[in-house]
Design a protein around this motif. Structure first.
Motif, PDB file in Angstrom:
ATOM      1  N   GLN A  60       0.844  -1.196   0.000  1.00 52.06           N
ATOM      2  CA  GLN A  60       0.000   0.000   0.000  1.00 52.06           C
ATOM      3  C   GLN A  60       0.879   1.246   0.000  1.00 52.06           C
ATOM      4  O   GLN A  60       1.828   1.360   0.763  1.00 52.06           O
ATOM      5  CB  GLN A  60      -0.911   0.010   1.220  1.00 52.06           C
ATOM      6  CG  GLN A  60      -1.887   1.166   1.199  1.00 52.06           C
ATOM      7  CD  GLN A  60      -2.893   1.083   2.341  1.00 52.06           C
ATOM      8  OE1 GLN A  60      -2.885   0.167   3.131  1.00 52.06           O
ATOM      9  NE2 GLN A  60      -3.767   2.054   2.390  1.00 52.06           N
ATOM     10  N   GLY A  61       0.580   2.159  -0.899  1.00 48.82           N
ATOM     11  CA  GLY A  61       1.338   3.389  -1.012  1.00 48.82           C
ATOM     12  C   GLY A  61       2.436   3.345  -2.064  1.00 48.82           C
ATOM     13  O   GLY A  61       3.032   4.369  -2.373  1.00 48.82           O
ATOM     14  N   PHE A  62       2.725   2.163  -2.598  1.00 46.41           N
ATOM     15  CA  PHE A  62       3.725   2.055  -3.659  1.00 46.41           C
ATOM     16  C   PHE A  62       3.173   2.741  -4.904  1.00 46.41           C
ATOM     17  O   PHE A  62       2.017   2.561  -5.266  1.00 46.41           O
ATOM     18  CB  PHE A  62       4.038   0.586  -3.955  1.00 46.41           C
ATOM     19  CG  PHE A  62       5.203   0.384  -4.877  1.00 46.41           C
ATOM     20  CD1 PHE A  62       6.491   0.401  -4.385  1.00 46.41           C
ATOM     21  CD2 PHE A  62       5.005   0.182  -6.235  1.00 46.41           C
ATOM     22  CE1 PHE A  62       7.580   0.214  -5.239  1.00 46.41           C
ATOM     23  CE2 PHE A  62       6.074  -0.010  -7.087  1.00 46.41           C
ATOM     24  CZ  PHE A  62       7.364   0.005  -6.588  1.00 46.41           C
ATOM     25  N   PRO A  63       3.982   3.554  -5.596  1.00 44.56           N
ATOM     26  CA  PRO A  63       3.492   4.375  -6.710  1.00 44.56           C
ATOM     27  C   PRO A  63       3.286   3.606  -8.016  1.00 44.56           C
ATOM     28  O   PRO A  63       4.003   3.786  -8.992  1.00 44.56           O
ATOM     29  CB  PRO A  63       4.578   5.429  -6.860  1.00 44.56           C
ATOM     30  CG  PRO A  63       5.819   4.738  -6.410  1.00 44.56           C
ATOM     31  CD  PRO A  63       5.381   3.835  -5.285  1.00 44.56           C
ATOM     32  N   VAL A  64       2.303   2.735  -8.023  1.00 44.66           N
ATOM     33  CA  VAL A  64       2.008   1.946  -9.222  1.00 44.66           C
ATOM     34  C   VAL A  64       0.615   2.325  -9.734  1.00 44.66           C
ATOM     35  O   VAL A  64      -0.276   2.643  -8.953  1.00 44.66           O
ATOM     36  CB  VAL A  64       2.098   0.429  -8.931  1.00 44.66           C
ATOM     37  CG1 VAL A  64       1.033  -0.019  -7.952  1.00 44.66           C
ATOM     38  CG2 VAL A  64       2.026  -0.387 -10.203  1.00 44.66           C
ATOM     39  N   LEU A  78       8.304   6.991  -7.396  1.00 47.42           N
ATOM     40  CA  LEU A  78       9.095   5.844  -6.935  1.00 47.42           C
ATOM     41  C   LEU A  78      10.339   6.318  -6.195  1.00 47.42           C
ATOM     42  O   LEU A  78      10.639   5.831  -5.098  1.00 47.42           O
ATOM     43  CB  LEU A  78       9.510   4.969  -8.124  1.00 47.42           C
ATOM     44  CG  LEU A  78      10.502   3.852  -7.805  1.00 47.42           C
ATOM     45  CD1 LEU A  78       9.882   2.833  -6.856  1.00 47.42           C
ATOM     46  CD2 LEU A  78      10.984   3.192  -9.084  1.00 47.42           C
ATOM     47  N   LEU A  79      11.026   7.286  -6.772  1.00 48.19           N
ATOM     48  CA  LEU A  79      12.231   7.800  -6.127  1.00 48.19           C
ATOM     49  C   LEU A  79      11.909   8.451  -4.784  1.00 48.19           C
ATOM     50  O   LEU A  79      12.636   8.268  -3.799  1.00 48.19           O
ATOM     51  CB  LEU A  79      12.948   8.770  -7.060  1.00 48.19           C
ATOM     52  CG  LEU A  79      13.407   8.157  -8.396  1.00 48.19           C
ATOM     53  CD1 LEU A  79      13.998   9.221  -9.296  1.00 48.19           C
ATOM     54  CD2 LEU A  79      14.365   7.006  -8.190  1.00 48.19           C
ATOM     55  N   GLU A  80      10.807   9.187  -4.720  1.00 44.07           N
ATOM     56  CA  GLU A  80      10.378   9.796  -3.448  1.00 44.07           C
ATOM     57  C   GLU A  80       9.960   8.718  -2.456  1.00 44.07           C
ATOM     58  O   GLU A  80      10.238   8.828  -1.257  1.00 44.07           O
ATOM     59  CB  GLU A  80       9.234  10.779  -3.682  1.00 44.07           C
ATOM     60  CG  GLU A  80       9.672  12.088  -4.283  1.00 44.07           C
ATOM     61  CD  GLU A  80      10.664  12.833  -3.413  1.00 44.07           C
ATOM     62  OE1 GLU A  80      10.486  12.899  -2.182  1.00 44.07           O
ATOM     63  OE2 GLU A  80      11.656  13.348  -3.973  1.00 44.07           O
ATOM     64  N   TRP A  81       9.277   7.669  -2.918  1.00 40.52           N
ATOM     65  CA  TRP A  81       8.838   6.572  -2.052  1.00 40.52           C
ATOM     66  C   TRP A  81      10.051   5.895  -1.418  1.00 40.52           C
ATOM     67  O   TRP A  81      10.076   5.645  -0.217  1.00 40.52           O
ATOM     68  CB  TRP A  81       8.017   5.573  -2.867  1.00 40.52           C
ATOM     69  CG  TRP A  81       7.407   4.456  -2.084  1.00 40.52           C
ATOM     70  CD1 TRP A  81       6.248   4.498  -1.370  1.00 40.52           C
ATOM     71  CD2 TRP A  81       7.918   3.121  -1.955  1.00 40.52           C
ATOM     72  NE1 TRP A  81       6.005   3.262  -0.800  1.00 40.52           N
ATOM     73  CE2 TRP A  81       7.012   2.403  -1.140  1.00 40.52           C
ATOM     74  CE3 TRP A  81       9.036   2.476  -2.438  1.00 40.52           C
ATOM     75  CZ2 TRP A  81       7.201   1.073  -0.821  1.00 40.52           C
ATOM     76  CZ3 TRP A  81       9.238   1.136  -2.111  1.00 40.52           C
ATOM     77  CH2 TRP A  81       8.320   0.459  -1.300  1.00 40.52           C
ATOM     78  N   ILE A  82      11.057   5.642  -2.224  1.00 40.53           N
ATOM     79  CA  ILE A  82      12.281   5.025  -1.708  1.00 40.53           C
ATOM     80  C   ILE A  82      12.943   5.950  -0.696  1.00 40.53           C
ATOM     81  O   ILE A  82      13.354   5.528   0.387  1.00 40.53           O
ATOM     82  CB  ILE A  82      13.246   4.691  -2.855  1.00 40.53           C
ATOM     83  CG1 ILE A  82      12.670   3.576  -3.713  1.00 40.53           C
ATOM     84  CG2 ILE A  82      14.623   4.320  -2.322  1.00 40.53           C
ATOM     85  CD1 ILE A  82      13.402   3.353  -5.017  1.00 40.53           C
ATOM     86  N   LYS A  83      13.040   7.225  -1.055  1.00 40.56           N
ATOM     87  CA  LYS A  83      13.672   8.200  -0.166  1.00 40.56           C
ATOM     88  C   LYS A  83      12.934   8.287   1.175  1.00 40.56           C
ATOM     89  O   LYS A  83      13.563   8.332   2.230  1.00 40.56           O
ATOM     90  CB  LYS A  83      13.680   9.564  -0.861  1.00 40.56           C
ATOM     91  CG  LYS A  83      14.455  10.622  -0.168  1.00 40.56           C
ATOM     92  CD  LYS A  83      14.481  11.869  -1.041  1.00 40.56           C
ATOM     93  CE  LYS A  83      14.893  13.077  -0.287  1.00 40.56           C
ATOM     94  NZ  LYS A  83      14.864  14.286  -1.087  1.00 40.56           N
ATOM     95  N   SER A  84      11.600   8.263   1.131  1.00 38.44           N
ATOM     96  CA  SER A  84      10.820   8.391   2.366  1.00 38.44           C
ATOM     97  C   SER A  84      10.936   7.152   3.257  1.00 38.44           C
ATOM     98  O   SER A  84      10.732   7.237   4.454  1.00 38.44           O
ATOM     99  CB  SER A  84       9.354   8.666   2.048  1.00 38.44           C
ATOM    100  OG  SER A  84       8.725   7.507   1.525  1.00 38.44           O
ATOM    101  N   ARG A  85      11.254   6.011   2.669  1.00 41.32           N
ATOM    102  CA  ARG A  85      11.355   4.772   3.429  1.00 41.32           C
ATOM    103  C   ARG A  85      12.791   4.440   3.832  1.00 41.32           C
ATOM    104  O   ARG A  85      13.047   3.427   4.454  1.00 41.32           O
ATOM    105  CB  ARG A  85      10.761   3.615   2.629  1.00 41.32           C
ATOM    106  CG  ARG A  85       9.267   3.780   2.414  1.00 41.32           C
ATOM    107  CD  ARG A  85       8.708   2.735   1.482  1.00 41.32           C
ATOM    108  NE  ARG A  85       8.925   1.380   1.939  1.00 41.32           N
ATOM    109  CZ  ARG A  85       8.083   0.673   2.686  1.00 41.32           C
ATOM    110  NH1 ARG A  85       6.951   1.215   3.082  1.00 41.32           N
ATOM    111  NH2 ARG A  85       8.359  -0.567   3.025  1.00 41.32           N
TER     112      ARG A  85
END
Length: 96
Positions: A60-64, A78-85
């Motif tokens: 949930q929350g993955f940018p797909v 995706l890059l922001e998602w990785i950065k936030s995690r």
């Protein structure tokens, strides 16, 4: 390459800063990423397996998005998602 005469440390710092700006700009121009990535493209970009990206796409929350017939990943998200995690802020903004 042209010869440069530096008068002081400040001049040297300016030359170095300009060289770094140019190098970063060239690197960014060489690495054009599309707006949307297929799951395989994302796996290749991140140097992980297709299975890893497929499993991540179920989080949930993955940018797909599935708006284009097949699962596509929104690149900047995706890059922001990785950065936030990740511990990006801890590592790169230490002491700020």
């Amino acid at each position: 390459m042209s010869e440069i005469t530096l008068v002081n440390a400040k001049d040297l710092q300016e030359v170095i800063n300009e060289a770094v700006r140019q190098a970063v700009g060239e690197a960014l121009r060489e690495r054009h990423l599309p707006i949307l990535l297929s799951l395989q493209d994302a796996a290749d970009l991140l140097s992980v397996s297709y299975t890893t990206i497929y499993r991540a796409s179920k989080i949930q929350g993955f940018p797909v998005t599935h708006d284009f017939g097949h699962a596509k990943i929104v690149t900047d998200q995706l890059l922001e998602w990785i950065k936030s995690r990740s511990n990006y802020d801890l590592v790169y903004n230490f002491g700020s």
